[in-house]
Design a protein around this motif. Structure first.
Motif, PDB file in Angstrom:
ATOM      1  N   HIS A 138       0.750  -0.791  -0.312  1.00  0.00           N
ATOM      2  CA  HIS A 138       0.374  -0.111  -0.145  1.00  0.00           C
ATOM      3  C   HIS A 138       0.983   1.273   0.069  1.00  0.00           C
ATOM      4  O   HIS A 138       1.500   1.789   1.196  1.00  0.00           O
ATOM      5  CB  HIS A 138      -0.928   0.008   1.311  1.00  0.00           C
TER       6      HIS A 138
ATOM      7  N   ASP B 257      -3.924   6.026   3.760  1.00  0.00           N
ATOM      8  CA  ASP B 257      -5.598   6.507   3.777  1.00  0.00           C
ATOM      9  C   ASP B 257      -6.180   6.628   4.538  1.00  0.00           C
ATOM     10  O   ASP B 257      -6.240   7.216   5.779  1.00  0.00           O
ATOM     11  CB  ASP B 257      -6.331   5.051   3.115  1.00  0.00           C
TER      12      ASP B 257
ATOM     13  N   HIS C 164     -13.203   7.296   1.264  1.00  0.00           N
ATOM     14  CA  HIS C 164     -11.632   7.704   1.870  1.00  0.00           C
ATOM     15  C   HIS C 164     -10.900   8.068   0.715  1.00  0.00           C
ATOM     16  O   HIS C 164     -11.237   8.481  -0.580  1.00  0.00           O
ATOM     17  CB  HIS C 164     -10.799   6.254   2.527  1.00  0.00           C
TER      18      HIS C 164
ATOM     19  N   CYS D 175      -7.358   8.081  -0.736  1.00  0.00           N
ATOM     20  CA  CYS D 175      -5.844   7.596  -0.979  1.00  0.00           C
ATOM     21  C   CYS D 175      -5.013   8.711  -1.172  1.00  0.00           C
ATOM     22  O   CYS D 175      -4.844   9.022  -1.661  1.00  0.00           O
ATOM     23  CB  CYS D 175      -5.875   6.498  -1.536  1.00  0.00           C
TER      24      CYS D 175
HETATM   25 ZN   LIG Z   1      -5.012   4.048  -0.333  1.00  0.00          ZN
END
Ligand SMILES: [Zn+2]
Length: 418
Positions: A283, A287, A362, A364
């Motif tokens: 990742h 987030d 959300h 990112c």
């Molecule tokens: Zn993310």
């Protein structure tokens, strides 16, 4: 409580008595000067003892005309007053709940002469129609009192402020000052602070908010960070906060793209996801969760290089800040900027959504340094505008006594009045 000033009225009392007449040549019988004190209760620039004072509050449905009418001012006069003062005060804008004072003559006619409207705790408007009609805006005298406080975090910053009985506004201002250097949602038990600030008092006695913070010592995870207020931009008279080495506490980047940053998933190159059979799916972003429609802010100044919808990114915006840094914001419900736009730090560039590959609303947030994706939370990000060299001697002179004062404050749990 009103400030009571005693004006000294010099009254010459000619003491005449029969003895005096008898002993005309007696030096002791010369006229005696006595001083009589006439009290002055001053408010709004008037001696209230000279008037019959009526205090009331604008009720819902009240109008300026109706109020004056109920105090015996005829319609034509009200019209004349409203017209004359309209550049200073729009009488249609009086608001229910605001206090007002009417000063009337002390004679039997009790004629209303002055109307004072309190716009807020400090500002007021005087409409004087004793003779000619005059309106002026003024302020109650506000005194700044320097105070110091210190505390140690046991649960939250706000709880600590409540425990030491200090206005929470100081905590909010502190959080603002350190917004770039300390994550206040991740304070540790044992973090501690000392702060010097100015509190406002109306007419010496009524506390009225916090004017400013002069200096802070904040110890986060055992690491002290000082903050001193200083006018770093003398042209625009802008105050900033600098540490003891004259480094600006503001960073070129905000800590996150939301007003209230709640991290739901951190940058993690070894992330494993059940959906992908627990295979490593790095990742390369952070987030931040929030409801659909929450404004997303540019974390620094820059030029929008992408504003489009594509694959797993969904609707996204990419910003080039300089030759070193770029940021990207994914899964928007919609963008608020287009390619080529210049945005400032804190500008809204879009809104939280669920476009692209996402399990819930959300944003990112992705961060590039020299073309490589990095975790901005692990980067020592550049400070914004350093203090100019020629201002630094003045700065060090300015903070010397404040730093000494901060260093001398003990970590007591109660507030001390200087
Ligand atoms: Zn993310």
């Amino acid at each position: 409580m009103k400030k009571v000033v005693y004006a000294l009225l010099s009254v010459v009392l000619l003491i005449s008595c029969k003895e005096e007449q008898k002993e005309k040549n007696d030096l002791n019988a010369a006229p005696i000067q006595a001083v009589v004190e006439a009290p002055v209760l001053e408010e709004f620039g008037y001696n209230l003892y000279d008037y019959k004072v009526v205090r009331d509050t604008v009720r819902s449905g009240d109008s300026f005309g109706a109020i004056l009418d109920s105090h015996g001012i005829e319609r034509s006069k009200v019209f004349e007053i409203s017209n004359t003062i309209r550049d200073t005060f729009n009488v249609a804008k009086i608001v229910a709940g605001k206090p007002y004072t009417i000063l009337k003559s002390k004679d039997t006619t009790e004629r209303a002469q002055i109307f004072v409207y309190q716009n807020n705790a400090i500002d007021y408007t005087v409409i004087d129609f004793t003779d000619s009609i005059i309106a002026r805006k003024d302020q109650k005298p506000v005194k700044l009192v320097e105070k110091v406080a210190s505390g140690t975090i046991e649960s939250s910053l706000l709880q600590t402020f409540s425990d030491i009985n200090v206005n929470a506004a100081v905590a909010y201002k502190m959080a603002d000052i350190y917004a770039w250097t300390i994550d206040f949602t991740r304070l540790q038990v044992g973090d501690r602070f000392k702060v010097i600030y100015n509190q406002k008092f109306i007419e010496d006695t009524i506390p009225s908010g916090i004017e400013d913070i002069k200096g802070v010592y904040f110890e986060h995870r055992g690491k002290p960070i000082y903050a001193f207020s200083f006018v770093g931009d003398t042209i625009n008279n802008v105050t900033d906060y600098y540490d003891e080495n004259a480094k600006n506490l503001r960073r070129a980047f905000l800590k996150g793209p939301l007003k209230f940053n709640r991290v739901s998933s951190r940058y993690n190159l070894k992330r494993r996801i059940k959906y992908y059979g627990y295979k490593v799916r790095p990742h390369r972003g952070t987030d931040f969760a929030g409801p659909v429609g929450t404004p997303i802010m540019a974390t620094s100044d820059g030029i929008v290089t992408k504003s489009e919808r594509r694959g797993g990114n969904g609707k996204y915006v990419r910003i080039r800040h300089n030759s070193t840094y770029e940021t990207q914001y994914l899964h928007m419900s919609r963008q608020a900027v287009k390619v080529g736009d210049y945005v400032r730090q804190g500008d809204v560039i879009g809104y939280i959504g669920m476009t692209g590959n996402t399990g819930g609303p959300h944003v990112c947030y992705r961060f590039w340094k020299n073309g490589r994706q990095v975790d901005p939370f692990r980067e020592d990000l550049p400070a914004s505008k350093p203090l100019e060299k020629e201002l630094q001697p003045k700065f060090f002179e300015h903070i010397k006594p404040m730093k000494a004062q901060l260093d001398s404050i003990n970590f007591k749990r109660q507030e001390i009045l200087l």
